[in-house]
Design a protein around this motif. Structure first.
Motif, PDB file in Angstrom:
ATOM      1  N   LEU A  56       0.783  -1.231   0.042  1.00  0.00           N
ATOM      2  CA  LEU A  56      -0.030  -0.174   0.108  1.00  0.00           C
ATOM      3  C   LEU A  56       0.735   1.472   0.059  1.00  0.00           C
ATOM      4  CD1 LEU A  56      -2.790  -0.970   2.459  1.00  0.00           C
ATOM      5  CD2 LEU A  56      -3.102  -0.655   0.072  1.00  0.00           C
ATOM      6  N   TRP A  57       2.072   1.305   0.588  1.00  0.00           N
ATOM      7  CA  TRP A  57       2.778   2.585   0.846  1.00  0.00           C
ATOM      8  C   TRP A  57       2.905   3.166  -0.469  1.00  0.00           C
ATOM      9  CZ3 TRP A  57       3.920   6.414   3.255  1.00  0.00           C
ATOM     10  CH2 TRP A  57       4.866   7.182   3.297  1.00  0.00           C
ATOM     11  N   GLU A  58       2.799   4.312  -0.616  1.00  0.00           N
ATOM     12  CA  GLU A  58       2.960   5.343  -1.870  1.00  0.00           C
ATOM     13  C   GLU A  58       1.970   5.022  -2.910  1.00  0.00           C
ATOM     14  OE1 GLU A  58       7.280   4.998  -2.336  1.00  0.00           O
ATOM     15  OE2 GLU A  58       7.421   6.893  -1.037  1.00  0.00           O
ATOM     16  N   THR A  59       0.825   4.217  -2.565  1.00  0.00           N
ATOM     17  CA  THR A  59      -0.168   4.103  -3.861  1.00  0.00           C
ATOM     18  C   THR A  59      -1.074   5.273  -3.811  1.00  0.00           C
ATOM     19  OG1 THR A  59      -1.413   2.992  -2.241  1.00  0.00           O
ATOM     20  CG2 THR A  59       0.000   1.680  -3.566  1.00  0.00           C
ATOM     21  N   ALA A  60      -0.904   6.143  -2.815  1.00  0.00           N
ATOM     22  CA  ALA A  60      -1.599   7.487  -2.537  1.00  0.00           C
ATOM     23  C   ALA A  60      -0.739   8.462  -1.857  1.00  0.00           C
ATOM     24  CB  ALA A  60      -2.888   7.208  -2.000  1.00  0.00           C
ATOM     25  N   SER A  61      -1.053   9.810  -2.195  1.00  0.00           N
ATOM     26  CA  SER A  61      -0.610  10.900  -1.523  1.00  0.00           C
ATOM     27  C   SER A  61      -1.344  11.908  -0.896  1.00  0.00           C
ATOM     28  CB  SER A  61       0.410  11.975  -2.693  1.00  0.00           C
ATOM     29  OG  SER A  61       1.030  12.745  -2.152  1.00  0.00           O
ATOM     30  N   VAL A  62      -1.254  12.132   0.540  1.00  0.00           N
ATOM     31  CA  VAL A  62      -2.061  12.804   1.002  1.00  0.00           C
ATOM     32  C   VAL A  62      -1.910  14.391   0.464  1.00  0.00           C
ATOM     33  CG1 VAL A  62      -2.379  14.066   3.258  1.00  0.00           C
ATOM     34  CG2 VAL A  62      -1.944  11.648   3.213  1.00  0.00           C
ATOM     35  N   GLY A 237      -9.999   7.277  -5.180  1.00  0.00           N
ATOM     36  CA  GLY A 237      -9.174   6.479  -5.656  1.00  0.00           C
ATOM     37  C   GLY A 237      -8.696   5.270  -5.000  1.00  0.00           C
ATOM     38  N   GLY A 238      -8.344   4.441  -5.840  1.00  0.00           N
ATOM     39  CA  GLY A 238      -7.886   2.866  -5.218  1.00  0.00           C
ATOM     40  C   GLY A 238      -9.133   2.058  -4.633  1.00  0.00           C
ATOM     41  N   HIS A 239     -10.113   2.017  -5.492  1.00  0.00           N
ATOM     42  CA  HIS A 239     -11.233   1.266  -4.897  1.00  0.00           C
ATOM     43  C   HIS A 239     -10.876  -0.362  -4.657  1.00  0.00           C
ATOM     44  CE1 HIS A 239     -14.533   4.375  -6.183  1.00  0.00           C
ATOM     45  NE2 HIS A 239     -13.803   4.566  -4.658  1.00  0.00           N
ATOM     46  N   LYS A 240      -9.871  -0.554  -5.363  1.00  0.00           N
ATOM     47  CA  LYS A 240      -9.508  -2.195  -5.165  1.00  0.00           C
ATOM     48  C   LYS A 240      -8.874  -2.417  -3.590  1.00  0.00           C
ATOM     49  CE  LYS A 240      -4.633  -1.560  -6.954  1.00  0.00           C
ATOM     50  NZ  LYS A 240      -3.871  -2.164  -8.590  1.00  0.00           N
ATOM     51  N   TYR A 241      -8.467  -1.447  -3.111  1.00  0.00           N
ATOM     52  CA  TYR A 241      -7.993  -1.186  -1.582  1.00  0.00           C
ATOM     53  C   TYR A 241      -9.078  -1.064  -0.548  1.00  0.00           C
ATOM     54  CZ  TYR A 241      -3.790  -0.665  -4.140  1.00  0.00           C
ATOM     55  OH  TYR A 241      -2.548  -0.758  -5.104  1.00  0.00           O
ATOM     56  N   ALA A 242     -10.596  -1.059  -0.945  1.00  0.00           N
ATOM     57  CA  ALA A 242     -11.492  -0.517  -0.100  1.00  0.00           C
ATOM     58  C   ALA A 242     -11.306  -1.430   1.222  1.00  0.00           C
ATOM     59  CB  ALA A 242     -12.773  -0.833  -0.659  1.00  0.00           C
ATOM     60  N   ALA A 243     -11.541  -0.943   2.194  1.00  0.00           N
ATOM     61  CA  ALA A 243     -12.192   0.358   2.667  1.00  0.00           C
ATOM     62  C   ALA A 243     -11.119   1.328   2.539  1.00  0.00           C
ATOM     63  CB  ALA A 243     -13.007   0.251   3.768  1.00  0.00           C
ATOM     64  N   ASN A 244     -11.055   2.524   2.122  1.00  0.00           N
ATOM     65  CA  ASN A 244     -10.115   3.533   2.403  1.00  0.00           C
ATOM     66  C   ASN A 244     -10.654   4.327   3.568  1.00  0.00           C
ATOM     67  OD1 ASN A 244      -7.988   3.955   0.039  1.00  0.00           O
ATOM     68  ND2 ASN A 244      -9.674   3.205  -0.973  1.00  0.00           N
ATOM     69  N   VAL A 245      -9.793   4.973   4.378  1.00  0.00           N
ATOM     70  CA  VAL A 245     -10.108   5.462   5.273  1.00  0.00           C
ATOM     71  C   VAL A 245      -9.001   6.914   5.703  1.00  0.00           C
ATOM     72  CG1 VAL A 245     -10.422   5.572   8.009  1.00  0.00           C
ATOM     73  CG2 VAL A 245     -11.117   3.628   6.862  1.00  0.00           C
ATOM     74  N   LEU A 246      -9.434   8.165   5.458  1.00  0.00           N
ATOM     75  CA  LEU A 246      -8.745   9.029   5.592  1.00  0.00           C
ATOM     76  C   LEU A 246      -8.854   9.889   6.648  1.00  0.00           C
ATOM     77  CD1 LEU A 246      -9.106   8.697   2.300  1.00  0.00           C
ATOM     78  CD2 LEU A 246      -8.567  10.897   1.922  1.00  0.00           C
ATOM     79  N   ILE A 247      -7.844  10.376   7.382  1.00  0.00           N
ATOM     80  CA  ILE A 247      -7.861  10.846   8.870  1.00  0.00           C
ATOM     81  C   ILE A 247      -7.082  12.179   8.966  1.00  0.00           C
ATOM     82  CG2 ILE A 247      -7.467  10.427  11.136  1.00  0.00           C
ATOM     83  CD1 ILE A 247      -7.552   7.466  10.746  1.00  0.00           C
ATOM     84  N   ARG A 284      -1.394   4.087   3.065  1.00  0.00           N
ATOM     85  CA  ARG A 284      -1.040   4.641   1.723  1.00  0.00           C
ATOM     86  C   ARG A 284      -0.086   6.027   1.390  1.00  0.00           C
ATOM     87  NH1 ARG A 284      -6.013   4.685  -2.394  1.00  0.00           N
ATOM     88  NH2 ARG A 284      -4.372   4.491  -3.639  1.00  0.00           N
ATOM     89  N   GLY A 285      -0.515   6.703   2.383  1.00  0.00           N
ATOM     90  CA  GLY A 285       0.251   7.744   2.545  1.00  0.00           C
ATOM     91  C   GLY A 285       0.001   8.630   3.896  1.00  0.00           C
ATOM     92  N   VAL A 286       1.258   9.382   4.357  1.00  0.00           N
ATOM     93  CA  VAL A 286       1.107   9.981   5.371  1.00  0.00           C
ATOM     94  C   VAL A 286       1.676  11.519   5.311  1.00  0.00           C
ATOM     95  CG1 VAL A 286       1.109   8.311   6.995  1.00  0.00           C
ATOM     96  CG2 VAL A 286       3.314   9.149   6.294  1.00  0.00           C
ATOM     97  N   LYS A 287       1.199  12.387   6.224  1.00  0.00           N
ATOM     98  CA  LYS A 287       2.010  13.814   6.104  1.00  0.00           C
ATOM     99  C   LYS A 287       1.735  14.421   7.559  1.00  0.00           C
ATOM    100  CE  LYS A 287       1.951  15.603   1.357  1.00  0.00           C
ATOM    101  NZ  LYS A 287       1.644  16.555   0.515  1.00  0.00           N
ATOM    102  N   ASN A 288       2.651  15.253   7.803  1.00  0.00           N
ATOM    103  CA  ASN A 288       2.531  15.842   9.231  1.00  0.00           C
ATOM    104  C   ASN A 288       2.583  17.303   9.026  1.00  0.00           C
ATOM    105  OD1 ASN A 288       2.097  16.495  12.040  1.00  0.00           O
ATOM    106  ND2 ASN A 288       4.163  15.473  12.634  1.00  0.00           N
ATOM    107  N   PHE A 289       1.596  18.037   9.089  1.00  0.00           N
ATOM    108  CA  PHE A 289       1.485  19.546   8.871  1.00  0.00           C
ATOM    109  C   PHE A 289       1.947  20.313   9.816  1.00  0.00           C
ATOM    110  CE2 PHE A 289      -1.076  17.344   5.558  1.00  0.00           C
ATOM    111  CZ  PHE A 289      -1.015  17.915   4.429  1.00  0.00           C
ATOM    112  N   ASP A 290       2.349  21.264   9.672  1.00  0.00           N
ATOM    113  CA  ASP A 290       2.781  22.279  10.785  1.00  0.00           C
ATOM    114  C   ASP A 290       1.576  23.276  10.580  1.00  0.00           C
ATOM    115  OD1 ASP A 290       3.764  23.973  12.665  1.00  0.00           O
ATOM    116  OD2 ASP A 290       5.346  24.910  11.426  1.00  0.00           O
ATOM    117  N   VAL A 291       0.305  23.189  11.346  1.00  0.00           N
ATOM    118  CA  VAL A 291      -0.593  24.189  11.241  1.00  0.00           C
ATOM    119  C   VAL A 291      -0.621  25.102  12.380  1.00  0.00           C
ATOM    120  CG1 VAL A 291      -2.935  24.487  11.006  1.00  0.00           C
ATOM    121  CG2 VAL A 291      -1.922  22.640   9.884  1.00  0.00           C
ATOM    122  N   THR A 292      -0.287  26.128  12.524  1.00  0.00           N
ATOM    123  CA  THR A 292      -0.410  27.184  13.613  1.00  0.00           C
ATOM    124  C   THR A 292      -1.782  27.805  13.789  1.00  0.00           C
ATOM    125  OG1 THR A 292       0.575  28.972  12.342  1.00  0.00           O
ATOM    126  CG2 THR A 292       2.111  27.519  13.833  1.00  0.00           C
TER     127      THR A 292
END
Length: 293
Positions: A56-62, A237-247, A284-292
């Motif tokens: 799964l890793w890098e099959t999607a980009s946050v 995108g990536g329905h073949k990997y369902a269920a997708n969960v974005l957090i 599939r993808g991760v990011k850590n945003f610096d949101v002030t």
């Protein structure tokens, strides 16, 4: 090239890359079936061999910017942003055009089950106006029209990037911060993929039930701070990997999981929502945003 591809598929390489962004959970990504609050048929989540075995890793980009448009629906036409002359079409062209270009953003656009404005229901249901939630910023822009769309997006996003205070009102739009702890997004786009229309309600039922135990569940319209909203969205995108969960967590953590079932719900809430930790096998993808703020 072959060695590079092989390295990218190595689970140890994926875990090392993920751990540079967010901490890795030391717990299992699945709970025992007895810990689920609702029964479900495992066949609903059965995947094709390709969907089940592809790393799964890098099959999607946050995305750098995820624009969530309220629609009050749980299913949509194949491309809900493709209706000529509507505010949805205008928002799509603005986000993918000047916003992506001027801010050098990787953007994503989704329609959601979040409710329409009841006071101006006719204008909203006719797609003359819309409300959007900007992630990872947790900021609402309410009252977007074709006339103010580009200017408002640029003002709000520019304020975040420059560290300026966000105006409470700009060109007729109300701009407010969302005080939810997290948003959990589930693809329910049955028109695009029947499986998503089946699995998303099952996943939401389990998320909602587990959240009640944690006192984090929020009904639609319940805007008490610190809750978790579980929301249906259109095709990701990536329905073949369902269920997708974005957090999206208020702390800036953003995670895209896939191959999820209700067995993953409790661990996701305990580890990812509450602690910002992830399970590499599901990522599939991760990011850590610096949101002030």
């Amino acid at each position: 090239m072959f060695l590079l591809k092989k390295a990218l598929k190595d689970p140890n390489t994926a875990e090392a890359s993920i751990s540079k962004v967010l901490p890795i959970s030391e717990h299992s990504s699945s709970c025992d079936a007895s810990e689920c609050h609702n029964r479900y048929s495992a066949s609903c989540f059965k995947l094709s061999p390709d969907g089940a075995n592809t790393p799964l890793w890098e099959t999607a980009s946050v995305p750098d910017l995820h624009v969530l448009v309220s629609s009050g629906k749980t299913d949509w036409q194949r491309d809900p942003f493709d209706a000529p002359g509507t505010i949805l079409e205008h928002v799509s062209k603005t986000i993918k055009g000047p916003i992506a270009r001027d801010f050098k953003f990787d953007t994503m656009l989704s329609t959601t089950s979040l409710a329409l404005n009841e006071q101006e229901f006719a204008a909203y249901s006719n797609q003359e106006k819309c409300d959007v939630l900007l992630m990872p910023y947790f900021v609402w822009i309410r009252g977007i029209t074709k006339e103010n769309c580009e200017a408002v997006f640029k003002e709000v996003i520019g304020s975040f990037l420059s560290g300026k205070a966000i105006a409470a009102e700009f060109r007729g739009c109300a701009i407010t911060k969302d005080e939810s702890k997290s948003f959990v997004l589930l693809c329910s786009h049955r028109t695009r993929d029947k499986k998503c229309g089946i699995t998303a309600p099952i996943m939401k039922k389990e998320f909602d039930s587990q959240l009640r135990d944690l006192e984090l569940y929020r009904d639609p319209g319940d805007d008490r701070p610190g809750g978790v909203q579980v929301v249906f969205v259109n095709h990701v995108g990536g329905h073949k990997y369902a269920a997708n969960v974005l957090i999206y967590n208020h702390g800036g953590e953003a995670v895209w999981f896939a191959r999820c079932t209700p067995l993953n719900v409790k661990p996701i809430l305990d580890e990812t929502v509450l602690q910002g930790k992830v399970f590499p096998a599901l990522v599939r993808g991760v990011k850590n945003f610096d949101v002030t703020w």
